[in-house]
Design an enzyme around this catalytic site. Structure first.
Site, PDB file in Angstrom:
ATOM      1  N   SER A  12      37.575 -11.258  73.289  1.00 48.05           N
ATOM      2  CA  SER A  12      36.478 -10.903  74.183  1.00 48.05           C
ATOM      3  C   SER A  12      35.253 -10.435  73.410  1.00 48.05           C
ATOM      4  CB  SER A  12      36.924  -9.799  75.149  1.00 48.05           C
ATOM      5  OG  SER A  12      37.356  -8.663  74.415  1.00 48.05           O
ATOM      6  N   TYR A  43      36.563  -7.397  78.543  1.00 47.18           N
ATOM      7  CA  TYR A  43      37.431  -8.038  79.524  1.00 47.18           C
ATOM      8  C   TYR A  43      38.243  -7.003  80.304  1.00 47.18           C
ATOM      9  CZ  TYR A  43      36.787 -12.806  77.620  1.00 47.18           C
ATOM     10  OH  TYR A  43      36.289 -14.028  77.229  1.00 47.18           O
ATOM     11  N   CYS A  74      43.247 -11.064  71.815  1.00 47.89           N
ATOM     12  CA  CYS A  74      42.728 -10.098  72.781  1.00 47.89           C
ATOM     13  C   CYS A  74      43.901  -9.625  73.625  1.00 47.89           C
ATOM     14  CB  CYS A  74      41.661 -10.753  73.657  1.00 47.89           C
ATOM     15  SG  CYS A  74      41.099  -9.762  75.062  1.00 47.89           S
ATOM     16  N   HIS A 187      41.276  -3.269  67.604  1.00 49.77           N
ATOM     17  CA  HIS A 187      40.460  -2.351  66.808  1.00 49.77           C
ATOM     18  C   HIS A 187      41.328  -1.346  66.035  1.00 49.77           C
ATOM     19  CE1 HIS A 187      37.187  -3.763  69.387  1.00 49.77           C
ATOM     20  NE2 HIS A 187      36.315  -3.067  68.683  1.00 49.77           N
TER      21      HIS A 187
END
Length: 265
Positions: A12, A43, A74, A187
């Site tokens: 995303s 998203y 994602c 992340h």
């Protein structure tokens, strides 16, 4: 499908670059195309139907670039759209959730597993459901850590603020006596040092690394490994080039950033 074709990866936004980096490390001879849907990020706040539509459009765009497989880098798209994508498209498509769960189950000794992720991923219960499929008696504790993403994108990978936030989020896991913790957001691998400070006796599961290993396994199984003898080429596309994108990308890729181009979807 031609084994010399590139591997497609989409997210995303920018977080999936940890998956891209892990795949590049384990498959240095493969060509890679990364698509970050930065125009429509995040998203996690969208409906399941909308995420499925975006994910389908991303896969169609990558197929137009002759990819031999697609990695959904994602967590939200993996939770909401992976099954639909696999049913609709004939090329191999893998997500980040199942590889992370497999790795956690292999590592856990007491069947006590923690999961951290964005609010959307945690609320979807995708990790919980996948763990229960493979390990029905597992004890699972999940928690959203929404401030971890902006910490990474601001480059605050260490320091007092980062440590304080990690302590706030992760202290409850100590009481639950988990032995394995899934980093359920792309992340989060960049915050491993801060997370390890709080969870030193716990095995951390990096979904990016697990997904890269699953990509390698699947390519071998399908006999689709490329036979290039030189380092593979990399192309990065985004649907919008926001201010600061390259600065944040440097954090993810440690300054080795290919040219970034705009993809129109």
């Amino acid at each position: 499908m031609n084994p010399q074709n590139p591997i497609g990866i989409f997210d995303s936004g920018i977080g999936g670059l940890t998956v891209y980096r892990a795949i590049r490390k384990i498959l240095p001879l493969e060509d890679l195309i990364y698509l970050g849907d930065t125009a429509r990020v995040p998203y996690g706040t969208k409906s399941e139907a909308t995420v499925q539509r975006y994910a389908r459009q991303n896969v169609e765009w990558l197929i137009q670039h002759d990819v031999k497989m697609v990695v959904v880098a994602c967590n939200t798209a993996s939770a909401f759209a992976l099954n639909a994508l696999q049913a609709e498209f004939s090329i191999p498509i893998v997500g980040v959730i199942k590889p992370g769960v497999k790795a956690a189950i292999q590592k856990t000794k007491r069947e006590r597993i923690g999961v951290i992720g964005t609010a959307g991923t945690v609320h979807s219960e995708a990790y919980t459901q996948e763990i229960k499929k493979m390990l029905p008696n597992a004890y699972i504790v999940s928690r959203a850590c929404p401030l971890f993403v902006p910490l990474v994108e601001e480059g605050r990978l260490s320091g007092r603020i980062t440590d304080d936030i990690a302590k706030e989020y992760l202290s409850p896991f100590r009481k639950e006596r988990i032995d394995t913790l899934i980093l359920g957001c792309t992340h989060y691998p960049l915050l491993k040092p801060a997370i390890r400070k709080m969870m030193s006796a716990v095995t951390l599961i990096d979904s990016a690394e697990a997904t890269a290993k699953e990509t390698l396994r699947l390519l071998k199984e399908k006999r689709m490994l490329g036979s290039m003898v030189q380092k593979g080429e990399s192309r990065i596309y985004v649907t919008d080039l926001p201010n600061g994108f390259k600065k944040v990308a440097q954090i993810f890729l440690k300054n080795s950033i290919p040219e970034v181009a705009i993809a129109e979807i």
